[in-house]
Design a protein around this motif. Structure first.
Motif, PDB file in Angstrom:
ATOM      1  N   MET A   1       0.823  -1.197   0.000  1.00  0.00           N
ATOM      2  CA  MET A   1       0.000   0.000   0.000  1.00  0.00           C
ATOM      3  C   MET A   1       0.864   1.256   0.000  1.00  0.00           C
ATOM      4  N   ARG A   2       1.954   1.239   0.742  1.00  0.00           N
ATOM      5  CA  ARG A   2       2.799   2.425   0.823  1.00  0.00           C
ATOM      6  C   ARG A   2       3.393   2.760  -0.535  1.00  0.00           C
ATOM      7  N   GLY A   3       3.842   1.754  -1.257  1.00  0.00           N
ATOM      8  CA  GLY A   3       4.435   1.999  -2.566  1.00  0.00           C
ATOM      9  C   GLY A   3       3.420   2.473  -3.581  1.00  0.00           C
ATOM     10  N   THR A   4       2.172   2.078  -3.417  1.00  0.00           N
ATOM     11  CA  THR A   4       1.125   2.472  -4.351  1.00  0.00           C
ATOM     12  C   THR A   4       0.925   3.981  -4.342  1.00  0.00           C
ATOM     13  N   LYS A   5       0.960   4.592  -3.185  1.00  0.00           N
ATOM     14  CA  LYS A   5       0.797   6.047  -3.068  1.00  0.00           C
ATOM     15  C   LYS A   5       1.930   6.765  -3.804  1.00  0.00           C
ATOM     16  N   ALA A   6       3.143   6.264  -3.681  1.00  0.00           N
ATOM     17  CA  ALA A   6       4.290   6.860  -4.372  1.00  0.00           C
ATOM     18  C   ALA A   6       4.175   6.668  -5.878  1.00  0.00           C
ATOM     19  N   ILE A   7       3.735   5.493  -6.293  1.00  0.00           N
ATOM     20  CA  ILE A   7       3.614   5.214  -7.723  1.00  0.00           C
ATOM     21  C   ILE A   7       2.541   6.098  -8.352  1.00  0.00           C
ATOM     22  N   TYR A   8       1.417   6.287  -7.655  1.00  0.00           N
ATOM     23  CA  TYR A   8       0.372   7.168  -8.185  1.00  0.00           C
ATOM     24  C   TYR A   8       0.871   8.603  -8.300  1.00  0.00           C
ATOM     25  N   ALA A   9       1.681   9.047  -7.367  1.00  0.00           N
ATOM     26  CA  ALA A   9       2.243  10.399  -7.442  1.00  0.00           C
ATOM     27  C   ALA A   9       3.130  10.533  -8.676  1.00  0.00           C
ATOM     28  N   VAL A  10       3.926   9.512  -8.967  1.00  0.00           N
ATOM     29  CA  VAL A  10       4.805   9.548 -10.144  1.00  0.00           C
ATOM     30  C   VAL A  10       3.971   9.486 -11.421  1.00  0.00           C
ATOM     31  N   GLU A  11       2.894   8.712 -11.418  1.00  0.00           N
ATOM     32  CA  GLU A  11       2.016   8.658 -12.587  1.00  0.00           C
ATOM     33  C   GLU A  11       1.385  10.019 -12.864  1.00  0.00           C
ATOM     34  N   ARG A  12       0.973  10.737 -11.820  1.00  0.00           N
ATOM     35  CA  ARG A  12       0.448  12.088 -11.998  1.00  0.00           C
ATOM     36  C   ARG A  12       1.517  13.009 -12.587  1.00  0.00           C
ATOM     37  N   LEU A  13       2.756  12.866 -12.110  1.00  0.00           N
ATOM     38  CA  LEU A  13       3.863  13.672 -12.626  1.00  0.00           C
ATOM     39  C   LEU A  13       4.097  13.379 -14.105  1.00  0.00           C
ATOM     40  N   LYS A  14       4.050  12.117 -14.483  1.00  0.00           N
ATOM     41  CA  LYS A  14       4.229  11.744 -15.888  1.00  0.00           C
ATOM     42  C   LYS A  14       3.170  12.399 -16.763  1.00  0.00           C
ATOM     43  N   THR A  15       1.931  12.401 -16.294  1.00  0.00           N
ATOM     44  CA  THR A  15       0.837  12.989 -17.056  1.00  0.00           C
ATOM     45  C   THR A  15       1.005  14.494 -17.176  1.00  0.00           C
ATOM     46  N   ARG A  16       1.337  15.155 -16.071  1.00  0.00           N
ATOM     47  CA  ARG A  16       1.474  16.616 -16.066  1.00  0.00           C
ATOM     48  C   ARG A  16       2.647  17.082 -16.899  1.00  0.00           C
ATOM     49  N   SER A  17       3.783  16.397 -16.779  1.00  0.00           N
ATOM     50  CA  SER A  17       5.009  16.865 -17.435  1.00  0.00           C
ATOM     51  C   SER A  17       5.157  16.356 -18.856  1.00  0.00           C
ATOM     52  N   MET A  49      13.739  10.060   0.320  1.00  0.00           N
ATOM     53  CA  MET A  49      12.931  10.645   1.387  1.00  0.00           C
ATOM     54  C   MET A  49      11.775   9.723   1.757  1.00  0.00           C
ATOM     55  N   PRO A  50      11.220   9.933   2.956  1.00  0.00           N
ATOM     56  CA  PRO A  50      10.068   9.122   3.381  1.00  0.00           C
ATOM     57  C   PRO A  50       8.860   9.363   2.476  1.00  0.00           C
ATOM     58  N   LEU A  51       7.885   8.484   2.589  1.00  0.00           N
ATOM     59  CA  LEU A  51       6.741   8.475   1.680  1.00  0.00           C
ATOM     60  C   LEU A  51       6.025   9.815   1.568  1.00  0.00           C
ATOM     61  N   ASP A  52       5.583  10.383   2.671  1.00  0.00           N
ATOM     62  CA  ASP A  52       4.810  11.626   2.608  1.00  0.00           C
ATOM     63  C   ASP A  52       5.626  12.775   2.025  1.00  0.00           C
ATOM     64  N   ALA A  53       6.880  12.868   2.386  1.00  0.00           N
ATOM     65  CA  ALA A  53       7.749  13.909   1.832  1.00  0.00           C
ATOM     66  C   ALA A  53       7.988  13.665   0.341  1.00  0.00           C
ATOM     67  N   PHE A  54       8.111  12.395  -0.049  1.00  0.00           N
ATOM     68  CA  PHE A  54       8.311  12.041  -1.453  1.00  0.00           C
ATOM     69  C   PHE A  54       7.112  12.464  -2.293  1.00  0.00           C
ATOM     70  N   VAL A  55       5.910  12.156  -1.820  1.00  0.00           N
ATOM     71  CA  VAL A  55       4.699  12.507  -2.564  1.00  0.00           C
ATOM     72  C   VAL A  55       4.576  14.023  -2.689  1.00  0.00           C
ATOM     73  N   ALA A  56       4.850  14.752  -1.625  1.00  0.00           N
ATOM     74  CA  ALA A  56       4.790  16.215  -1.673  1.00  0.00           C
ATOM     75  C   ALA A  56       5.830  16.767  -2.649  1.00  0.00           C
ATOM     76  N   PHE A  57       7.031  16.188  -2.648  1.00  0.00           N
ATOM     77  CA  PHE A  57       8.095  16.621  -3.559  1.00  0.00           C
ATOM     78  C   PHE A  57       7.695  16.375  -5.006  1.00  0.00           C
ATOM     79  N   VAL A  58       7.192  15.188  -5.301  1.00  0.00           N
ATOM     80  CA  VAL A  58       6.813  14.839  -6.672  1.00  0.00           C
ATOM     81  C   VAL A  58       5.669  15.736  -7.148  1.00  0.00           C
TER      82      VAL A  58
END
Length: 85
Positions: A1-17, A49-58
């Protein structure tokens, strides 16, 4: 579950950029790292970085797309603004 949140953040970044070469790497200790694999070379973006900081950074790397608003929503918002006066 933790990795899923990070992966979704990266997928959003891919779409935006528009850059589909971004990837999230999970490291020991529950930390994540963002890499850009464009051009065949793996370039690290940011620090591990930890999960929450990673998602905010991405999420901060590329601006969010504006939310779509129907004519009815716009009229409703205008009505609320007029009623607050």
């Amino acid at each position: 579950m933790r990795g899923t949140k990070a992966i979704y953040a990266v997928e959003r970044l891919k779409t935006r950029s528009g850059n589909s070469a971004y990837a999230a790497l999970s490291l020991p200790g529950g930390v994540f790292r963002l890499v850009d694999r464009a051009g065949g070379a793996e370039r690290t973006v940011g620090e591990p970085m930890p999960l929450d900081a990673f998602v905010a950074f991405v999420d901060s790397l590329s601006p969010a797309q504006p939310k779509r608003q129907s004519k009815l929503d716009a009229a409703f918002d205008a009505q609320i603004k007029r009623s607050r006066r």
